[in-house]
Scaffold this motif. Structure first.
Motif, PDB file in Angstrom:
ATOM      1  N   ILE A 145      -5.374   1.412   1.373  1.00 13.98           N
ATOM      2  CA  ILE A 145      -5.842   0.826   0.113  1.00 13.98           C
ATOM      3  C   ILE A 145      -4.749   0.932  -0.948  1.00 13.98           C
ATOM      4  CG2 ILE A 145      -7.517   1.052  -1.764  1.00 13.98           C
ATOM      5  CD1 ILE A 145      -9.500   2.085   0.430  1.00 13.98           C
ATOM      6  N   LYS A 146      -4.117   2.090  -1.043  1.00 17.47           N
ATOM      7  CA  LYS A 146      -3.040   2.281  -2.022  1.00 17.47           C
ATOM      8  C   LYS A 146      -1.884   1.327  -1.750  1.00 17.47           C
ATOM      9  CE  LYS A 146      -3.971   7.191  -2.702  1.00 17.47           C
ATOM     10  NZ  LYS A 146      -3.447   8.549  -2.508  1.00 17.47           N
ATOM     11  N   GLU A 147      -1.489   1.224  -0.487  1.00 16.61           N
ATOM     12  CA  GLU A 147      -0.372   0.339  -0.142  1.00 16.61           C
ATOM     13  C   GLU A 147      -0.708  -1.116  -0.451  1.00 16.61           C
ATOM     14  OE1 GLU A 147       0.249   1.421   3.934  1.00 16.61           O
ATOM     15  OE2 GLU A 147       1.633   3.047   3.408  1.00 16.61           O
ATOM     16  N   MET A 148      -1.919  -1.538  -0.123  1.00 17.20           N
ATOM     17  CA  MET A 148      -2.315  -2.917  -0.400  1.00 17.20           C
ATOM     18  C   MET A 148      -2.356  -3.171  -1.904  1.00 17.20           C
ATOM     19  SD  MET A 148      -5.686  -4.953   0.801  1.00 17.20           S
ATOM     20  CE  MET A 148      -5.991  -6.614   0.252  1.00 17.20           C
ATOM     21  N   THR A 149      -2.835  -2.207  -2.672  1.00 14.26           N
ATOM     22  CA  THR A 149      -2.877  -2.352  -4.127  1.00 14.26           C
ATOM     23  C   THR A 149      -1.472  -2.527  -4.684  1.00 14.26           C
ATOM     24  OG1 THR A 149      -4.905  -1.042  -4.265  1.00 14.26           O
ATOM     25  CG2 THR A 149      -3.607  -1.261  -6.289  1.00 14.26           C
ATOM     26  N   LEU A 150      -0.543  -1.683  -4.245  1.00 13.25           N
ATOM     27  CA  LEU A 150       0.841  -1.813  -4.711  1.00 13.25           C
ATOM     28  C   LEU A 150       1.442  -3.157  -4.300  1.00 13.25           C
ATOM     29  CD1 LEU A 150       2.154   1.797  -4.083  1.00 13.25           C
ATOM     30  CD2 LEU A 150       1.757   0.705  -6.294  1.00 13.25           C
ATOM     31  N   ASP A 151       1.208  -3.562  -3.056  1.00 14.79           N
ATOM     32  CA  ASP A 151       1.745  -4.838  -2.572  1.00 14.79           C
ATOM     33  C   ASP A 151       1.203  -6.013  -3.374  1.00 14.79           C
ATOM     34  OD1 ASP A 151       3.097  -3.414  -0.628  1.00 14.79           O
ATOM     35  OD2 ASP A 151       1.724  -3.964   0.996  1.00 14.79           O
TER      36      ASP A 151
END
Length: 127
Positions: free
Chosen positions: A58-64
């Protein structure tokens, strides 16, 4: 009477989770888990390590997605081309890395933006 059965089920689930944590990492790991849950207020049927793994995507997708949104705005609104957008992406990734490696904090960047640009940014932390 459903409330009592729910309580018993929750207690049994908690004991099963505690047993799993102790088998995996010993009593020290259980103590870390208890401290984590007390500090964060997170009460789930999964352990801290599993929760961290589940939230990483979730964190990675949010940053992306925020990086993609930022690049689209820089191009559409300010006319940035491919080279300037790539420089932005590279720099954003370096900053994200410094945050991930605990070399800087979100508060450090929030203060810098306020001091250097006079822009007040707010981070809506989960509470």
């Amino acid at each position: 009477m459903g409330g009592l059965k729910d309580y018993e089920r929750g207690r049994n689930d908690g004991l099963a989770l505690a047993g799993k944590i102790v088998r995996r990492g010993g009593i020290e790991e259980l103590e870390k888990e208890m401290k984590f849950r007390g500090v964060t207020g997170i009460h789930t049927a999964i352990a801290k390590k599993e929760l961290e793994q589940a939230t990483m995507a979730i964190k990675e997708m949010t940053l992306d997605t925020m990086l993609l949104l930022s690049v689209a705005v820089l191009h559409d609104e300010f006319g940035f081309g491919g080279k300037r957008c790539q420089r932005f992406i590279d720099r954003a990734n370096r900053i994200a890395g410094s945050l991930a490696d605990d070399m800087a904090t979100w508060e450090d960047y929030r203060k810098m933006v306020k001091e250097e640009m006079g822009i007040e940014m707010v981070i809506r932390y989960n509470r």
